[in-house]
Scaffold this active site. Structure first.
Site, PDB file in Angstrom:
ATOM      1  N   HIS A   1       0.708  -1.413   0.149  1.00  9.16           N
ATOM      2  CA  HIS A   1       0.092   0.163   0.098  1.00  9.16           C
ATOM      3  C   HIS A   1       0.657   1.541   0.041  1.00  9.16           C
ATOM      4  O   HIS A   1       2.162   1.271   0.106  1.00  9.16           O
ATOM      5  CB  HIS A   1      -0.710   0.078   1.226  1.00  9.16           C
ATOM      6  CG  HIS A   1      -0.174   0.008   2.397  1.00  9.16           C
ATOM      7  ND1 HIS A   1       0.273   0.807   2.929  1.00  9.16           N
ATOM      8  CD2 HIS A   1      -0.019  -1.027   3.588  1.00  9.16           C
ATOM      9  CE1 HIS A   1       1.163   0.906   4.507  1.00  9.16           C
ATOM     10  NE2 HIS A   1       0.669  -0.828   4.375  1.00  9.16           N
TER      11      HIS A   1
ATOM     12  N   CYS B   1       2.567  -5.116   6.343  1.00  7.58           N
ATOM     13  CA  CYS B   1       2.835  -4.763   5.143  1.00  7.58           C
ATOM     14  C   CYS B   1       3.681  -3.899   4.359  1.00  7.58           C
ATOM     15  O   CYS B   1       5.280  -3.667   5.627  1.00  7.58           O
ATOM     16  CB  CYS B   1       1.155  -4.253   5.057  1.00  7.58           C
ATOM     17  SG  CYS B   1      -0.109  -4.428   6.012  1.00  7.58           S
TER      18      CYS B   1
END
Length: 315
Positions: free
Chosen positions: A193, A209
């Site tokens: 992301h 992440c």
């Protein structure tokens, strides 16, 4: 090579005068090295982090390549080495390949007509030691623009203990740590992301992440289809061929791997044996090999030579 780029030759390096390209023609399978080492000049008021983002480099990458420069106040006019040469990871050249210790993503888009195949590479942030980014193979299972973040209970608990409580739902917008774009992986809870804290790119700062500079994922988001394979590897040492010469690229290993110099040496020798297929005619430059292994700059170093001196004799 795509993108706008101007440069002049400076002391054996390319002196970059604008953002350099991050898209390269994919070499044939027996060539492993893309890009070139470049250089830039510190402008007044620059930090190394400013320069890193300007040239699409991660924070750790630029610090390792410039150990003598101050991170926050480099001297105006000083030369900054830009580590823009890469050995492709040992993995299928297809989809997304993410080398965790390198903190760099490689995307191999599908071929388009008669255009030559390409590889696109960008720096990323990965999980902290206590929130490691997983290894293995998965796929992009969903894409979201302007994502809403629902922080897991474990993250909410951590923030609460630090006096920074999180809501159960963080709406899209400038305060959302997922930024404007998110690629959801098949591993539950993990994403590639954007971020609202771009200066952390190229560091171990996430809860597992993978973060990218906002401008990088904005570019890739429309190009990566759902179903794209994702391979996450742990390769602090990479070997590769370029113009008939063997190169070695070494990054600091992950702390939790607990790999000392002797283990790194053993691993490097094994990789060289595999890459050369035991060809005794290939001579290696022992001092260059040792320097790459000790300094761990992340820059590919040529370790082969024509002189008949064996690696063992030079160590």
């Amino acid at each position: 090579m795509g993108g706008k780029f101007k440069s002049i030759l400076f002391g054996g390096l390319l002196l970059a005068s604008s953002v350099s390209a991050d898209t390269y023609v994919l070499p044939p399978s027996d060539v492993d090295v893309v890009g070139r080492v470049e250089a830039a000049r510190v402008q007044k008021g620059d930090t190394l982090l400013d320069i890193a983002r300007r040239f699409d480099i991660g924070q750790n990458e630029i610090l390792l390549a410039n150990p003598r420069l101050d991170r926050w106040i480099p001297s105006a006019g000083a030369k900054v080495v830009l580590p823009k040469r890469f050995i492709l990871p040992e993995a299928e050249r297809h989809g997304i390949v993410l080398n965790i210790p390198e903190m760099r993503l490689y995307y191999f888009p599908p071929s388009r007509g008669d255009a030559p195949p390409q590889v696109i590479t960008h720096p990323v942030s990965i999980g902290r030691m206590d929130w490691s980014t997983p290894l293995g193979t998965t796929r992009v299972v969903a894409k979201t623009q302007d994502p809403v973040w629902r922080p897991p209970e474990s993250i909410r608990k951590e923030h609460a203990e630090q006096g920074d409580p999180l809501p159960k739902v963080v709406p899209s917008g400038p305060d959302n740590p997922l930024g404007k774009y998110a690629l959801r992986l098949g591993i539950p809870g993990y994403l590639i992301h954007s971020t609202n804290k771009p200066f952390g790119i190229g560091m171990r700062v996430t809860h597992g992440c993978v973060r990218m500079y906002p401008e990088d994922i904005e570019r890739l988001f429309p190009e990566i289809p759902v179903g794209t394979p994702v391979t996450l590897v742990n390769q602090p040492i990479k070997t590769g061929w370029f113009a008939g010469e063997l190169y070695l690229e070494v990054h600091p290993p992950l702390e939790e791997a607990d790999i000392d110099y002797e283990k790194m040496l053993e691993r490097a020798l094994t990789l060289i044996e595999e890459k050369t297929q035991g060809d005794a005619s290939i001579r290696l430059h022992g001092s260059a090999f040792r320097k790459a292994l000790e300094e761990q700059t992340g820059i590919p170093v040529k370790i082969s030579r024509t002189a008949a001196v064996t690696l063992a004799a030079d160590l």
